[in-house]
Write a protein that holds these residues in place. Structure first.
Motif, PDB file in Angstrom:
ATOM      1  N   LYS A   9      12.563   1.799  -4.319  1.00 48.17           N
ATOM      2  CA  LYS A   9      11.551   1.093  -5.110  1.00 48.17           C
ATOM      3  C   LYS A   9      10.201   1.785  -4.997  1.00 48.17           C
ATOM      4  O   LYS A   9       9.485   1.945  -6.003  1.00 48.17           O
ATOM      5  CB  LYS A   9      11.437  -0.363  -4.646  1.00 48.17           C
ATOM      6  CG  LYS A   9      10.504  -1.211  -5.483  1.00 48.17           C
ATOM      7  CD  LYS A   9      10.570  -2.680  -5.069  1.00 48.17           C
ATOM      8  CE  LYS A   9       9.669  -3.525  -5.950  1.00 48.17           C
ATOM      9  NZ  LYS A   9       9.750  -4.955  -5.576  1.00 48.17           N
ATOM     10  N   ILE A  10       9.858   2.221  -3.810  1.00 49.84           N
ATOM     11  CA  ILE A  10       8.593   2.928  -3.617  1.00 49.84           C
ATOM     12  C   ILE A  10       8.578   4.234  -4.401  1.00 49.84           C
ATOM     13  O   ILE A  10       7.595   4.579  -5.066  1.00 49.84           O
ATOM     14  CB  ILE A  10       8.338   3.189  -2.128  1.00 49.84           C
ATOM     15  CG1 ILE A  10       8.075   1.869  -1.389  1.00 49.84           C
ATOM     16  CG2 ILE A  10       7.171   4.145  -1.931  1.00 49.84           C
ATOM     17  CD1 ILE A  10       7.981   2.000   0.107  1.00 49.84           C
ATOM     18  N   ARG A  11       9.704   4.976  -4.351  1.00 50.58           N
ATOM     19  CA  ARG A  11       9.781   6.237  -5.079  1.00 50.58           C
ATOM     20  C   ARG A  11       9.649   6.003  -6.583  1.00 50.58           C
ATOM     21  O   ARG A  11       8.941   6.745  -7.280  1.00 50.58           O
ATOM     22  CB  ARG A  11      11.093   6.954  -4.789  1.00 50.58           C
ATOM     23  CG  ARG A  11      11.240   8.238  -5.606  1.00 50.58           C
ATOM     24  CD  ARG A  11      12.417   9.062  -5.176  1.00 50.58           C
ATOM     25  NE  ARG A  11      12.319   9.437  -3.782  1.00 50.58           N
ATOM     26  CZ  ARG A  11      11.421  10.302  -3.293  1.00 50.58           C
ATOM     27  NH1 ARG A  11      10.539  10.858  -4.105  1.00 50.58           N
ATOM     28  NH2 ARG A  11      11.394  10.601  -2.011  1.00 50.58           N
ATOM     29  N   ASP A  12      10.323   4.984  -7.080  1.00 52.66           N
ATOM     30  CA  ASP A  12      10.226   4.676  -8.511  1.00 52.66           C
ATOM     31  C   ASP A  12       8.778   4.359  -8.885  1.00 52.66           C
ATOM     32  O   ASP A  12       8.327   4.689  -9.979  1.00 52.66           O
ATOM     33  CB  ASP A  12      11.128   3.501  -8.867  1.00 52.66           C
ATOM     34  CG  ASP A  12      12.606   3.864  -8.797  1.00 52.66           C
ATOM     35  OD1 ASP A  12      12.922   5.079  -8.822  1.00 52.66           O
ATOM     36  OD2 ASP A  12      13.439   2.938  -8.695  1.00 52.66           O
ATOM     37  N   GLY A  13       8.074   3.700  -7.966  1.00 55.63           N
ATOM     38  CA  GLY A  13       6.680   3.361  -8.222  1.00 55.63           C
ATOM     39  C   GLY A  13       5.789   4.591  -8.325  1.00 55.63           C
ATOM     40  O   GLY A  13       4.840   4.635  -9.098  1.00 55.63           O
ATOM     41  N   PHE A  14       6.102   5.631  -7.534  1.00 54.46           N
ATOM     42  CA  PHE A  14       5.318   6.863  -7.567  1.00 54.46           C
ATOM     43  C   PHE A  14       5.454   7.572  -8.915  1.00 54.46           C
ATOM     44  O   PHE A  14       4.571   8.325  -9.323  1.00 54.46           O
ATOM     45  CB  PHE A  14       5.756   7.817  -6.465  1.00 54.46           C
ATOM     46  CG  PHE A  14       5.338   7.394  -5.081  1.00 54.46           C
ATOM     47  CD1 PHE A  14       4.277   6.532  -4.901  1.00 54.46           C
ATOM     48  CD2 PHE A  14       6.003   7.869  -3.965  1.00 54.46           C
ATOM     49  CE1 PHE A  14       3.871   6.138  -3.631  1.00 54.46           C
ATOM     50  CE2 PHE A  14       5.601   7.493  -2.696  1.00 54.46           C
ATOM     51  CZ  PHE A  14       4.536   6.621  -2.528  1.00 54.46           C
ATOM     52  N   LYS A  15       6.571   7.359  -9.601  1.00 57.01           N
ATOM     53  CA  LYS A  15       6.825   8.056 -10.858  1.00 57.01           C
ATOM     54  C   LYS A  15       6.077   7.436 -12.038  1.00 57.01           C
ATOM     55  O   LYS A  15       5.972   8.043 -13.088  1.00 57.01           O
ATOM     56  CB  LYS A  15       8.321   8.057 -11.161  1.00 57.01           C
ATOM     57  CG  LYS A  15       9.155   8.844 -10.149  1.00 57.01           C
ATOM     58  CD  LYS A  15      10.637   8.761 -10.497  1.00 57.01           C
ATOM     59  CE  LYS A  15      11.471   9.550  -9.519  1.00 57.01           C
ATOM     60  NZ  LYS A  15      12.923   9.472  -9.823  1.00 57.01           N
ATOM     61  N   TYR A  71       0.837  -1.193   0.000  1.00 52.93           N
ATOM     62  CA  TYR A  71       0.000   0.000   0.000  1.00 52.93           C
ATOM     63  C   TYR A  71       0.878   1.252   0.000  1.00 52.93           C
ATOM     64  O   TYR A  71       0.934   1.978   0.983  1.00 52.93           O
ATOM     65  CB  TYR A  71      -0.914   0.003   1.229  1.00 52.93           C
ATOM     66  CG  TYR A  71      -1.682  -1.278   1.403  1.00 52.93           C
ATOM     67  CD1 TYR A  71      -2.659  -1.660   0.493  1.00 52.93           C
ATOM     68  CD2 TYR A  71      -1.407  -2.124   2.473  1.00 52.93           C
ATOM     69  CE1 TYR A  71      -3.357  -2.843   0.647  1.00 52.93           C
ATOM     70  CE2 TYR A  71      -2.103  -3.314   2.634  1.00 52.93           C
ATOM     71  CZ  TYR A  71      -3.075  -3.666   1.716  1.00 52.93           C
ATOM     72  OH  TYR A  71      -3.756  -4.842   1.867  1.00 52.93           O
ATOM     73  N   PRO A  72       1.596   1.497  -1.100  1.00 52.74           N
ATOM     74  CA  PRO A  72       2.568   2.613  -1.134  1.00 52.74           C
ATOM     75  C   PRO A  72       1.921   3.973  -1.383  1.00 52.74           C
ATOM     76  O   PRO A  72       2.234   4.654  -2.355  1.00 52.74           O
ATOM     77  CB  PRO A  72       3.485   2.210  -2.290  1.00 52.74           C
ATOM     78  CG  PRO A  72       2.578   1.476  -3.229  1.00 52.74           C
ATOM     79  CD  PRO A  72       1.592   0.731  -2.358  1.00 52.74           C
ATOM     80  N   LYS A  73       1.001   4.368  -0.507  1.00 54.25           N
ATOM     81  CA  LYS A  73       0.405   5.688  -0.634  1.00 54.25           C
ATOM     82  C   LYS A  73       1.343   6.713   0.001  1.00 54.25           C
ATOM     83  O   LYS A  73       1.924   6.446   1.048  1.00 54.25           O
ATOM     84  CB  LYS A  73      -0.963   5.721   0.042  1.00 54.25           C
ATOM     85  CG  LYS A  73      -1.982   4.793  -0.602  1.00 54.25           C
ATOM     86  CD  LYS A  73      -3.329   4.900   0.085  1.00 54.25           C
ATOM     87  CE  LYS A  73      -4.356   3.991  -0.579  1.00 54.25           C
ATOM     88  NZ  LYS A  73      -5.673   4.098   0.107  1.00 54.25           N
ATOM     89  N   PRO A  74       1.494   7.882  -0.612  1.00 55.16           N
ATOM     90  CA  PRO A  74       2.452   8.873  -0.098  1.00 55.16           C
ATOM     91  C   PRO A  74       2.275   9.194   1.374  1.00 55.16           C
ATOM     92  O   PRO A  74       3.248   9.259   2.125  1.00 55.16           O
ATOM     93  CB  PRO A  74       2.179  10.099  -0.981  1.00 55.16           C
ATOM     94  CG  PRO A  74       1.665   9.527  -2.259  1.00 55.16           C
ATOM     95  CD  PRO A  74       0.844   8.340  -1.853  1.00 55.16           C
ATOM     96  N   GLN A  75       1.021   9.395   1.821  1.00 53.34           N
ATOM     97  CA  GLN A  75       0.816   9.749   3.218  1.00 53.34           C
ATOM     98  C   GLN A  75       1.204   8.609   4.154  1.00 53.34           C
ATOM     99  O   GLN A  75       1.700   8.833   5.266  1.00 53.34           O
ATOM    100  CB  GLN A  75      -0.640  10.180   3.471  1.00 53.34           C
ATOM    101  CG  GLN A  75      -1.679   9.081   3.286  1.00 53.34           C
ATOM    102  CD  GLN A  75      -2.195   8.973   1.867  1.00 53.34           C
ATOM    103  OE1 GLN A  75      -1.501   9.334   0.931  1.00 53.34           O
ATOM    104  NE2 GLN A  75      -3.415   8.486   1.716  1.00 53.34           N
ATOM    105  N   MET A  76       0.991   7.366   3.706  1.00 48.95           N
ATOM    106  CA  MET A  76       1.337   6.221   4.528  1.00 48.95           C
ATOM    107  C   MET A  76       2.850   6.043   4.593  1.00 48.95           C
ATOM    108  O   MET A  76       3.413   5.739   5.645  1.00 48.95           O
ATOM    109  CB  MET A  76       0.681   4.951   3.968  1.00 48.95           C
ATOM    110  CG  MET A  76       0.851   3.737   4.874  1.00 48.95           C
ATOM    111  SD  MET A  76       0.042   3.967   6.467  1.00 48.95           S
ATOM    112  CE  MET A  76      -1.675   4.023   5.962  1.00 48.95           C
ATOM    113  N   VAL A  77       3.513   6.262   3.459  1.00 44.90           N
ATOM    114  CA  VAL A  77       4.969   6.138   3.427  1.00 44.90           C
ATOM    115  C   VAL A  77       5.593   7.175   4.343  1.00 44.90           C
ATOM    116  O   VAL A  77       6.509   6.874   5.121  1.00 44.90           O
ATOM    117  CB  VAL A  77       5.506   6.308   1.989  1.00 44.90           C
ATOM    118  CG1 VAL A  77       7.029   6.332   1.994  1.00 44.90           C
ATOM    119  CG2 VAL A  77       5.012   5.171   1.107  1.00 44.90           C
ATOM    120  N   GLY A  78       5.099   8.409   4.280  1.00 40.51           N
ATOM    121  CA  GLY A  78       5.641   9.457   5.135  1.00 40.51           C
ATOM    122  C   GLY A  78       5.512   9.122   6.601  1.00 40.51           C
ATOM    123  O   GLY A  78       6.454   9.290   7.387  1.00 40.51           O
TER     124      GLY A  78
END
Length: 244
Positions: free
Chosen positions: A237-243, A67-74
């Motif tokens: 990996k998460i950052r690459d996924g956001f792109k 669940y790589p949502k930005p708010q959750m990752v932060g």
């Protein structure tokens, strides 16, 4: 826990803490709270006050990937950075690390908060505090694609107590926080302070951040090793996924 409804069974002090931190809706039987119904992903923030870190660290990475949502990752990254810092200063302490549940002043005054971190409220400025003896580590966490020089300077300012509860637009203390801020600054007078900014960004330069300790993949590649040496690659990996 990350995507839908869940029920947290509670009793005693845990039940009281769950209500205190607004974790969800109480379920009561015979006048006693026995469970909390959690209905929003945002309340996961409250879990860090209730769930021992050693109980979740092994599954945290897999949850972030699912669940790589930005708010959750932060949010979860604050958790990881806080405990990595403690583990780095006290190897072998992972199973003893806790989150302090009182106020910031209580945390600063406490003589029994060993291996405990504190997460200030969002109006204060920094994301994490860690008191190690007479030294206070004041940490800001930034997980962003790119960060400008002004944004880097602003991140540094959040770790400066003079900017706690500060209205950047008006250049003054946030209204209503004057007393709280005064009490905090009074406690900080006799403490040494180390200011830290954790950066995960594609921006390579750290110009404008000379007054703080910068933690990133280049400056401290082993920062997470006492927790899990796969965390830096996971964040990449998460950052690459956001792109995508």
């Amino acid at each position: 826990m990350m995507t839908g409804k869940a029920i947290l069974l509670v009793n005693g002090q845990l039940a009281s803490d769950a209500v205190r931190w607004g974790l969800g809706f109480c379920k009561i039987e015979e006048g006693v709270i026995y469970a909390i119904e959690m209905v929003e992903s945002a309340i996961v923030e409250c879990l860090r006050y209730l769930v021992p870190f050693s109980d979740v660290v092994e599954t945290l990475a897999s949850q972030l990937l699912r669940y790589p949502k930005p708010q959750m990752v932060g949010l979860m990254l604050e958790y990881l950075v806080a405990y990595a810092l403690v583990a780095n200063h006290h190897p072998g302490s992972v199973n003893q690390i806790k989150t302090f549940t009182g106020s910031m002043v209580e945390y600063l005054k406490s003589s029994t908060a060993q291996y405990q971190v504190f997460f200030p409220d969002h109006c204060c400025g920094p994301d994490i505090l860690f008191k190690d003896g007479s030294t206070l580590y004041i940490i800001q966490v930034k997980f962003v694609d790119k960060i400008s020089k002004q944004e880097r300077v602003d991140a540094c300012h959040t770790t400066d107590p003079q900017y706690f509860y500060w209205n950047r637009n008006k250049g003054s203390i946030l209204k209503g926080f004057e007393t709280r801020r005064g009490k905090i600054l009074a406690e900080l007078k006799n403490m040494s302070r180390t200011r830290v900014v954790f950066l995960h960004t594609t921006t390579k330069t750290v110009a404008g951040m000379e007054q703080v300790r910068v933690v990133n993949q280049e400056t401290e590649p082993e920062f997470f090793d006492n927790l899990d040496n796969k965390i830096w690659p996971l964040l990449n990996k998460i950052r690459d996924g956001f792109k995508k």
